[in-house]
Scaffold this motif. Sequence first.
Motif, mmCIF file in Angstrom:
data_model
loop_
_atom_site.group_PDB
_atom_site.id
_atom_site.type_symbol
_atom_site.label_atom_id
_atom_site.label_comp_id
_atom_site.label_asym_id
_atom_site.label_seq_id
_atom_site.Cartn_x
_atom_site.Cartn_y
_atom_site.Cartn_z
ATOM 1 N N SER A 114 0.928 -0.776 0.293
ATOM 2 C CA SER A 114 -0.046 0.004 -0.129
ATOM 3 C C SER A 114 0.912 1.401 0.127
ATOM 4 O O SER A 114 0.326 2.439 -1.003
ATOM 5 C CB SER A 114 -0.719 0.043 1.549
ATOM 6 N N ASP A 115 2.084 0.702 0.530
ATOM 7 C CA ASP A 115 2.631 2.516 0.302
ATOM 8 C C ASP A 115 3.903 2.501 -0.606
ATOM 9 O O ASP A 115 4.492 2.907 -1.098
ATOM 10 C CB ASP A 115 4.319 1.522 1.376
ATOM 11 N N GLY A 116 3.350 1.371 -1.715
ATOM 12 C CA GLY A 116 4.607 1.595 -3.107
ATOM 13 C C GLY A 116 5.123 1.369 -2.909
ATOM 14 O O GLY A 116 5.771 1.455 -4.044
ATOM 15 N N ALA A 117 5.769 0.388 -2.092
ATOM 16 C CA ALA A 117 7.265 0.082 -1.830
ATOM 17 C C ALA A 117 7.683 -1.072 -2.704
ATOM 18 O O ALA A 117 8.409 -1.113 -3.480
ATOM 19 C CB ALA A 117 7.947 -0.168 -0.956
ATOM 20 N N VAL A 118 6.957 -2.004 -2.842
ATOM 21 C CA VAL A 118 7.281 -3.388 -3.100
ATOM 22 C C VAL A 118 6.681 -4.376 -4.365
ATOM 23 O O VAL A 118 4.745 -4.284 -3.677
ATOM 24 C CB VAL A 118 8.105 -4.525 -2.372
ATOM 25 N N THR A 119 6.706 -4.322 -5.622
ATOM 26 C CA THR A 119 5.225 -5.469 -6.356
ATOM 27 C C THR A 119 5.987 -6.934 -6.261
ATOM 28 O O THR A 119 7.395 -7.018 -5.936
ATOM 29 C CB THR A 119 5.481 -5.021 -7.902
ATOM 30 N N LEU A 120 4.934 -7.475 -6.137
ATOM 31 C CA LEU A 120 5.661 -8.917 -5.812
ATOM 32 C C LEU A 120 5.351 -10.168 -6.971
ATOM 33 O O LEU A 120 4.061 -9.538 -7.599
ATOM 34 C CB LEU A 120 5.104 -9.933 -4.939
ATOM 35 N N GLU A 121 6.171 -11.034 -7.700
ATOM 36 C CA GLU A 121 5.897 -10.956 -9.192
ATOM 37 C C GLU A 121 6.565 -12.497 -9.332
ATOM 38 O O GLU A 121 7.475 -12.922 -9.001
ATOM 39 C CB GLU A 121 5.935 -10.616 -10.031
ATOM 40 N N PRO A 122 5.454 -13.282 -9.425
ATOM 41 C CA PRO A 122 6.372 -14.907 -9.845
ATOM 42 C C PRO A 122 7.329 -14.925 -10.888
ATOM 43 O O PRO A 122 6.909 -13.929 -12.091
ATOM 44 C CB PRO A 122 5.085 -15.988 -10.271
ATOM 45 N N VAL A 123 8.297 -15.732 -10.686
ATOM 46 C CA VAL A 123 9.621 -15.983 -12.555
ATOM 47 C C VAL A 123 9.366 -17.534 -12.383
ATOM 48 O O VAL A 123 9.221 -18.203 -12.045
ATOM 49 C CB VAL A 123 10.555 -14.902 -11.769
ATOM 50 N N TYR A 124 9.544 -17.503 -13.693
ATOM 51 C CA TYR A 124 9.432 -18.917 -13.994
ATOM 52 C C TYR A 124 11.186 -19.758 -14.075
ATOM 53 O O TYR A 124 11.578 -19.759 -15.300
ATOM 54 C CB TYR A 124 8.320 -19.571 -15.049
ATOM 55 N N CYS A 125 11.817 -19.632 -13.350
ATOM 56 C CA CYS A 125 13.615 -19.871 -13.498
ATOM 57 C C CYS A 125 14.864 -18.972 -14.032
ATOM 58 O O CYS A 125 14.131 -18.165 -14.561
ATOM 59 C CB CYS A 125 14.198 -20.487 -14.614
ATOM 60 N N LEU A 126 15.439 -18.393 -12.478
ATOM 61 C CA LEU A 126 15.912 -17.698 -12.512
ATOM 62 C C LEU A 126 17.882 -17.785 -13.457
ATOM 63 O O LEU A 126 18.346 -17.386 -13.088
ATOM 64 C CB LEU A 126 16.038 -17.174 -11.086
ATOM 65 N N GLY A 127 17.810 -19.484 -13.873
ATOM 66 C CA GLY A 127 19.047 -20.128 -13.877
ATOM 67 C C GLY A 127 19.873 -20.378 -12.676
ATOM 68 O O GLY A 127 21.382 -20.072 -12.790
ATOM 69 N N LEU A 128 18.790 -20.638 -11.467
ATOM 70 C CA LEU A 128 19.715 -20.400 -10.045
ATOM 71 C C LEU A 128 19.146 -21.841 -9.618
ATOM 72 O O LEU A 128 19.214 -22.122 -8.458
ATOM 73 C CB LEU A 128 19.483 -19.366 -9.461
ATOM 74 N N CYS A 129 18.802 -22.662 -10.617
ATOM 75 C CA CYS A 129 18.130 -24.018 -10.082
ATOM 76 C C CYS A 129 19.049 -24.847 -8.475
ATOM 77 O O CYS A 129 18.382 -25.229 -8.039
ATOM 78 C CB CYS A 129 17.552 -24.850 -11.383
ATOM 79 N N ALA A 130 20.547 -24.423 -9.070
ATOM 80 C CA ALA A 130 21.269 -25.465 -8.285
ATOM 81 C C ALA A 130 21.286 -24.815 -6.314
ATOM 82 O O ALA A 130 21.447 -25.187 -5.462
ATOM 83 C CB ALA A 130 22.544 -25.698 -8.421
#
Length: 159
Positions: A114-130
């Motif tokens: 509500s303070d506009g600080a953070v947006t949360l989004e899903p992502v499908y693999c950041l290449g750091l699987c290990a």
Amino acid sequence: MSVPFSADAVRATTHDIVTAHASLEGPLLPILHAVQEAFGFVPQDALPVIAQGLNLSRAEVHGVMSFYHDFRTEPAGRHVLKVCRAEACQAMGTNALADKLKRRLGIDWHGTTSDGAVTLEPVYCLGLCAQSPAAMLDGELFARLDDDGVDEMLGGIGK
Ligand code: FES
């Protein structure tokens, strides 16, 4: 969250972007990316301009947008937190981690605090699987995230 651009500005900028990309093979995705680059999200007023320029229906443009998780329909917060939901991260507990983050931030996926600080989004693999579970805050990667890691990650932005 209020939209910081007038409808006329959105239409004019989108028209220029469509014109610049119209000769590309498969121009829709590059156009959507360029519009999001220009505004930080894809405003509703951009959709009819894109649809008309590419001879598509608004529903077709909307369908493509909602298929790809990268496109936002609302302005993002000052910080964008992307949490990986792909297979390796799921096996390492990303769902529980995301649930904690959602409770802590008081938002769901694609939400903004509500303070506009953070947006949360899903992502499908950041290449750091290990090194899962993984997340990315404003382009900075965080691996093997646990409670302490989350505290450290959010501490930097005062959350
Ligand atoms: S599955 Fe999460 S980083 Fe690859």
